[in-house]
Scaffold this active site. Structure first.
Site, PDB file in Angstrom:
ATOM      1  N   ASP A  99      -7.334  -0.575  36.068  1.00 51.49           N
ATOM      2  CA  ASP A  99      -7.564  -1.988  35.761  1.00 51.49           C
ATOM      3  C   ASP A  99      -9.035  -2.159  35.389  1.00 51.49           C
ATOM      4  O   ASP A  99      -9.924  -1.636  36.077  1.00 51.49           O
ATOM      5  CB  ASP A  99      -7.233  -2.855  36.972  1.00 51.49           C
ATOM      6  CG  ASP A  99      -6.404  -4.079  36.608  1.00 51.49           C
ATOM      7  OD1 ASP A  99      -6.724  -4.699  35.577  1.00 51.49           O
ATOM      8  OD2 ASP A  99      -5.452  -4.393  37.332  1.00 51.49           O
ATOM      9  N   GLU A 260      -4.576  -7.956  28.710  1.00 57.61           N
ATOM     10  CA  GLU A 260      -3.950  -9.173  29.236  1.00 57.61           C
ATOM     11  C   GLU A 260      -4.563 -10.367  28.515  1.00 57.61           C
ATOM     12  O   GLU A 260      -5.787 -10.538  28.511  1.00 57.61           O
ATOM     13  CB  GLU A 260      -4.187  -9.297  30.740  1.00 57.61           C
ATOM     14  CG  GLU A 260      -3.517 -10.536  31.328  1.00 57.61           C
ATOM     15  CD  GLU A 260      -4.002 -10.866  32.728  1.00 57.61           C
ATOM     16  OE1 GLU A 260      -3.172 -11.318  33.547  1.00 57.61           O
ATOM     17  OE2 GLU A 260      -5.205 -10.686  33.018  1.00 57.61           O
ATOM     18  N   HIS A 333       1.836  -8.145  39.814  1.00 55.59           N
ATOM     19  CA  HIS A 333       1.156  -8.653  41.010  1.00 55.59           C
ATOM     20  C   HIS A 333       0.869 -10.144  40.937  1.00 55.59           C
ATOM     21  O   HIS A 333       0.501 -10.745  41.957  1.00 55.59           O
ATOM     22  CB  HIS A 333      -0.152  -7.887  41.217  1.00 55.59           C
ATOM     23  CG  HIS A 333      -1.157  -8.138  40.130  1.00 55.59           C
ATOM     24  ND1 HIS A 333      -0.992  -7.662  38.833  1.00 55.59           N
ATOM     25  CD2 HIS A 333      -2.320  -8.823  40.124  1.00 55.59           C
ATOM     26  CE1 HIS A 333      -2.017  -8.047  38.101  1.00 55.59           C
ATOM     27  NE2 HIS A 333      -2.834  -8.749  38.847  1.00 55.59           N
TER      28      HIS A 333
END
Length: 572
Positions: A99, A260, A333
């Site tokens: 990430d 994202e 998540h």
């Protein structure tokens, strides 16, 4: 030799380390816990693991507030542990995707602490502005503009040290980096190369389309910061520069880059993922995850309109076909468990969990499986405000209470939509803490872990886990799933989800009954060919397709009828 990038036929498994596996009994998952459970991930047949943040962090937003990009938070272990994880993954044929959170840092990051001094060389590494005069109080100031943060409230925080405001798209403890400053970009690129040198195979880039801010930071019409930032043209310049400065430095390696992007459209996603433009490989978009949001947003959930969901996904299939590439997900998540959200986690728990996974994986793109999805984990029955750990849920409760909404309504919405639903511990077995820890877990373990767990499903050929293994294996053998065209059927049907995938002489018909009642299929082509076709995969035991082509398409069912929550994919 094929020049197709590896990720086009890949499936990625997301690990949220805090909740995956705890090796030392402190109730919080860690890297050594992942190492202990790595064989489970490998046995699924996935190709890569996306690891949510394990960097040093004050944990205001569960690790998405980073104070040191090149060190591991002691909560999760050490850098040596991560090096061992990379080596163990590579030995199993798995790649590691880290990430990357570079729209913002923690306010505890040394860069930000230095920037609080107006004379610091790093002052321009963040976005600082003087306040505006307050017409109602001559001695006070107002924020520099009317932007609101994603977590509600002003996107600006007054810093008493320097007397100016800094921009934060999320919590005040997450100040935004100033990507217009070249030194910031070079520091980020150097950090990325440092991780690639350690063997990391790519990055999932958190809210990457917020990094470019409009010149002058003008007011937004509705005060919504996102409307001013998400489509800023400077983003594409930064992404192209990142490709040149970071990934082109490794001509012999193929990485995965996933961005994202909040409020992104298919048109904008094509610009970011068109291989000719050399920016990103794929994006995470939210359009399909917003279809059940009401007028007040996420915490105003509405019943699912299947027509809206399938139309959204179909639009992305069509718009990106031949130009960009889709990521495919229903769980992560940040989302509640999809079997509780859009399925039936009671009577038809197994059927709806497998249907939702099957339909998604049979679209074109790269599927992402979130930990616990492969066994059909469900939402936790949170009941009280103090049960939640998520900063977003706490802020939503505060705002809703200020608005005077009824307590029962607020708590019902939070229980249904909170991100904490995705963060309860992974259910490995029926022991007291579900095999997650020998201590007491940081979030409560769902009571259904007594029967809903990995151990209970491991050797059951009809379990959710076994279905996911078959589903994942199909991407390696069935070209039509990877390369085939997509055509949505019966778009206005409120219960039937049906589409055709075609490649050469292959024609795959996918039909799914998204309801708890039997469903008679429409007459005519292509549905008339369903019962005589060759079943690729189905989610009922008498037609589960344990091996591709292992059953007739209509085995065990009334011809032309789908049973409750039944999925079939049939070559016709």
């Amino acid at each position: 030799m094929s020049t197709e990038p590896w990720w086009r036929r890949a499936v990625v498994y997301q690990v949220y380390p805090r909740s995956f596996a705890d090796s030392d009994g402190d109730g919080i998952g860690d890297i050594r816990g992942i190492l202990q459970r790595l064989d489970h991930i490998a046995a699924l047949g996935v190709d890569a693991v996306w690891l949510s943040p394990v960097y040093v962090s004050p944990q205001v937003d569960n690790g998405y507030d980073i104070s040191d990009y090149q060190a591991i938070d002691p909560t999760f272990g050490t850098l040596a542990d991560l090096d061992e994880l990379i080596e163990a993954m590579h030995a199993r044929g798995l790649r590691l995707v880290m990430d990357l959170v570079v729209n913002h840092t923690s306010d505890q990051h040394p860069w930000f602490q230095e920037s609080r001094d107006p004379a610091s060389p790093r002052r321009d590494w963040y976005i600082w502005r003087p306040g505006r005069p307050d017409p109602d109080d001559p001695g006070a100031t107002l924020p520099p503009n009317n932007w609101s943060s994603v977590f509600l409230g002003s996107a600006w925080e007054l810093d008493p040290v320097s007397g100016e405001y800094y921009l934060h798209s999320f919590t005040p403890q997450q100040p935004d980096l100033n990507w217009a400053e070249p030194a910031v970009r070079q520091a980020v690129y150097a950090m990325m190369r440092w991780w690639l040198d350690r063997g990391v195979d790519g990055f999932r880039m958190d809210v990457i389309n917020l990094i470019s801010k409009p010149e002058g930071l003008p007011d937004a019409e509705q005060g919504n910061q996102l409307e001013m930032v998400v489509n800023d043209p400077g983003l594409h310049r930064y992404l192209a520069e990142m490709r040149r400065e970071v990934f082109d430095a490794y001509p012999d390696r193929t990485f995965l880059t996933v961005g994202e992007m909040l409020a992104v459209t298919p048109e904008q996603a094509v610009l970011a993922t068109d291989p000719a433009r050399r920016e990103l490989d794929m994006v995470f978009q939210f359009e399909h995850m917003d279809v059940d949001h009401g007028a007040l947003g996420k915490y105003d959930p509405q019943p699912l309109d299947l027509r809206a969901l399938k139309a959204s996904l179909a639009r992305w299939q069509e718009m990106l076909a031949g130009q960009g590439w889709n990521s495919l997900y229903l769980n992560n998540h940040d989302q509640p468990r999809v079997v509780s959200r859009w399925g039936d986690d009671g009577r038809y728990w197994r059927e709806s969990a497998t249907l939702l996974g099957g339909v998604l994986h049979l679209h074109q793109g790269t599927p992402f499986v979130y930990q616990g999805e492969e066994i059909g984990m469900t939402n936790y029955p949170f009941a009280r405000p103090e049960d939640y750990r998520d900063v977003e849920a706490a802020r939503a409760y505060e705002i809703a209470t200020m608005m005077g909404l009824p307590e029962e309504l607020i708590l019902g919405s939070m229980a249904r939509m909170s991100r904490d639903n995705a963060r309860t511990p992974m259910q490995w077995d029926g022991d007291a803490e579900a095999g997650f820890t020998t201590g007491r877990s940081w979030l409560p373990v769902h009571q259904n872990h007594l029967w809903l767990n990995v151990a209970a499903q491991q050797d059951d050929p009809h379990s959710v886990l076994s279905f996911y293994k078959r589903l994942i294996a199909l991407r390696k053998t069935e070209d039509v799933i990877t390369t085939g065209s997509f055509r949505l059927l019966e778009p206005d049907h409120a219960r039937l989800w049906a589409f055709v995938r075609e490649s050469g002489d292959q024609r795959l018909l996918v039909v799914a009954n998204v309801s708890g009642d039997p469903l008679r299929l429409p007459a005519g082509d292509p549905f008339a060919a369903l019962d005589g076709g060759r079943l690729l995969i189905g989610n009922y035991p008498d037609g589960a397709g344990d091996a591709p082509g292992g059953a007739e398409g209509g085995a065990g069912a009334e011809p032309g009828v789908l049973r409750p929550w039944e999925l079939r994919a049939v070559y016709v």
